[in-house]
Design a protein around this motif. Structure first.
Motif, PDB file in Angstrom:
ATOM      1  N   MET A   1      -6.587 -37.109  78.156  1.00 32.02           N
ATOM      2  CA  MET A   1      -5.254 -37.016  78.052  1.00 32.02           C
ATOM      3  C   MET A   1      -4.888 -35.595  77.946  1.00 32.02           C
ATOM      4  O   MET A   1      -3.968 -35.075  78.008  1.00 32.02           O
ATOM      5  N   GLU A   2      -5.888 -34.840  77.582  1.00 33.33           N
ATOM      6  CA  GLU A   2      -5.550 -33.388  77.227  1.00 33.33           C
ATOM      7  C   GLU A   2      -4.788 -32.636  78.483  1.00 33.33           C
ATOM      8  O   GLU A   2      -4.993 -32.571  79.526  1.00 33.33           O
ATOM      9  N   GLY A   3      -3.736 -32.119  77.826  1.00 30.05           N
ATOM     10  CA  GLY A   3      -2.737 -31.554  78.826  1.00 30.05           C
ATOM     11  C   GLY A   3      -1.825 -32.210  79.803  1.00 30.05           C
ATOM     12  O   GLY A   3      -1.222 -31.707  80.458  1.00 30.05           O
ATOM     13  N   ILE A   4      -2.009 -33.591  79.698  1.00 27.47           N
ATOM     14  CA  ILE A   4      -1.166 -34.239  80.784  1.00 27.47           C
ATOM     15  C   ILE A   4       0.286 -34.088  80.609  1.00 27.47           C
ATOM     16  O   ILE A   4       0.732 -34.195  79.213  1.00 27.47           O
ATOM     17  N   ARG A   5       1.169 -33.902  81.675  1.00 28.19           N
ATOM     18  CA  ARG A   5       2.546 -34.031  81.527  1.00 28.19           C
ATOM     19  C   ARG A   5       3.087 -35.348  81.750  1.00 28.19           C
ATOM     20  O   ARG A   5       2.882 -35.996  82.774  1.00 28.19           O
ATOM     21  N   PHE A   6       4.146 -35.809  80.815  1.00 26.48           N
ATOM     22  CA  PHE A   6       4.902 -37.123  81.249  1.00 26.48           C
ATOM     23  C   PHE A   6       6.129 -36.505  81.297  1.00 26.48           C
ATOM     24  O   PHE A   6       6.770 -35.887  80.545  1.00 26.48           O
ATOM     25  N   GLU A   7       6.778 -36.748  82.672  1.00 26.83           N
ATOM     26  CA  GLU A   7       7.879 -36.195  83.004  1.00 26.83           C
ATOM     27  C   GLU A   7       9.170 -36.918  83.750  1.00 26.83           C
ATOM     28  O   GLU A   7       9.922 -36.297  84.261  1.00 26.83           O
TER      29      GLU A   7
ATOM     30  N   LEU B   1      19.631 -36.065  73.585  1.00 24.58           N
ATOM     31  CA  LEU B   1      18.187 -35.785  74.127  1.00 24.58           C
ATOM     32  C   LEU B   1      17.292 -37.002  74.203  1.00 24.58           C
ATOM     33  O   LEU B   1      17.419 -37.878  73.271  1.00 24.58           O
ATOM     34  N   SER B   2      16.593 -37.255  75.205  1.00 25.60           N
ATOM     35  CA  SER B   2      15.675 -38.463  75.264  1.00 25.60           C
ATOM     36  C   SER B   2      14.306 -37.927  75.899  1.00 25.60           C
ATOM     37  O   SER B   2      14.179 -36.885  76.640  1.00 25.60           O
ATOM     38  N   TYR B   3      13.366 -38.776  75.754  1.00 18.57           N
ATOM     39  CA  TYR B   3      12.000 -38.513  76.185  1.00 18.57           C
ATOM     40  C   TYR B   3      11.587 -39.179  77.334  1.00 18.57           C
ATOM     41  O   TYR B   3      12.219 -40.262  77.431  1.00 18.57           O
ATOM     42  N   ALA B   4      10.963 -38.553  78.058  1.00 25.34           N
ATOM     43  CA  ALA B   4      10.398 -39.227  79.380  1.00 25.34           C
ATOM     44  C   ALA B   4       9.588 -40.305  78.905  1.00 25.34           C
ATOM     45  O   ALA B   4       9.068 -40.373  77.758  1.00 25.34           O
ATOM     46  N   TYR B   5       9.210 -41.388  79.850  1.00 23.18           N
ATOM     47  CA  TYR B   5       8.380 -42.286  79.389  1.00 23.18           C
ATOM     48  C   TYR B   5       7.059 -41.800  78.910  1.00 23.18           C
ATOM     49  O   TYR B   5       6.310 -40.680  79.517  1.00 23.18           O
ATOM     50  N   GLU B   6       6.480 -42.113  77.741  1.00 24.25           N
ATOM     51  CA  GLU B   6       5.526 -41.424  77.065  1.00 24.25           C
ATOM     52  C   GLU B   6       4.404 -42.506  76.537  1.00 24.25           C
ATOM     53  O   GLU B   6       4.911 -43.598  76.335  1.00 24.25           O
ATOM     54  N   PRO B   7       3.086 -42.097  76.338  1.00 29.17           N
ATOM     55  CA  PRO B   7       2.192 -42.906  75.971  1.00 29.17           C
ATOM     56  C   PRO B   7       2.298 -42.943  74.395  1.00 29.17           C
ATOM     57  O   PRO B   7       1.023 -42.868  73.749  1.00 29.17           O
ATOM     58  N   PHE B   8       3.464 -43.081  73.684  1.00 23.92           N
ATOM     59  CA  PHE B   8       3.494 -43.436  72.313  1.00 23.92           C
ATOM     60  C   PHE B   8       4.476 -44.556  72.057  1.00 23.92           C
ATOM     61  O   PHE B   8       5.443 -44.772  72.525  1.00 23.92           O
TER      62      PHE B   8
END
Length: 189
Positions: free
Chosen positions: A25-31, A80-87
């Motif tokens: 997962m290191e450095g993956i971008r969720f956009e 402000l909203s976040y992209a779909y993310e793994p959290f």
């Protein structure tokens, strides 16, 4: 496999899959985000925020594996909203780490879960394990592997990373590997 003290020994196969999942997962971008999750309005890109996905031991010292999550500005409500993310909401570690804490915590005390994770080079203190076990978001599907109850989210992600052989993965690919369709994650947010 359990020793005389009741501590499970960790199979190298399990450790390899867990570490592959986290390091992959290191450095993956969720956009990606379709619409504002608050008002369903039109959004535009704003910036990226670095988030800690997991804390692992690297050469005996804690190391944070980070991902980048795009933020969006809504033209209609101004939020402000976040992209779909793994959290999961309210957590500071990635979905597979939380699922791992919950699945292991279902069969052993929290301090033992923390110790088992440390044997896999994953750093989570017992208080955080307790919090994650008590705030379950969904019924986690698990598999018994070498005496440990492991969630599909971390198993599938680890296997995906291993099969890609170090090739980069998109944020959507990572979410699908964890068992989430990025376009059906609206229920988590």
């Amino acid at each position: 496999m359990v020793n005389m003290r009741g501590d499970p020994s960790i199979s190298p196969v399990v450790s390899e899959i867990v570490n592959a999942a986290l390091w992959g997962m290191e450095g993956i971008r969720f956009e990606n985000l379709d619409k504002c999750p608050y008002c369903r309005g039109k959004i535009r890109g704003y910036d990226f925020k670095k988030k800690h996905f997991a804390c692992v031991l690297s050469e005996g010292k804690p190391y944070y594996i980070d991902v980048a999550v795009k933020r969006f500005f809504c033209h209609e409500c101004g939020r402000l909203s976040y992209a779909y993310e793994p959290f999961y909401p309210g957590t500071r570690m990635g979905i597979p780490v939380v699922d791992l804490c919950v699945s292991l915590g279902s069969s052993m005390p929290f301090n033992r879960v923390s110790g088992v994770l440390k044997k896999m080079n994953v750093v989570v203190d017992r208080g955080t394990v307790r919090n994650y076990v008590n705030m379950q978001y969904h019924e986690e599907r698990c598999v018994d592997m070498f005496g440990l109850n492991l969630p599909f989210s971390i198993m599938n992600l680890g296997i995906k990373v291993i099969n890609k052989g170090g090739a980069p993965m998109s944020g959507d690919e990572a979410l699908v590997a964890m068992g989430f369709d990025p376009h059906k994650l609206k229920g988590l947010y």
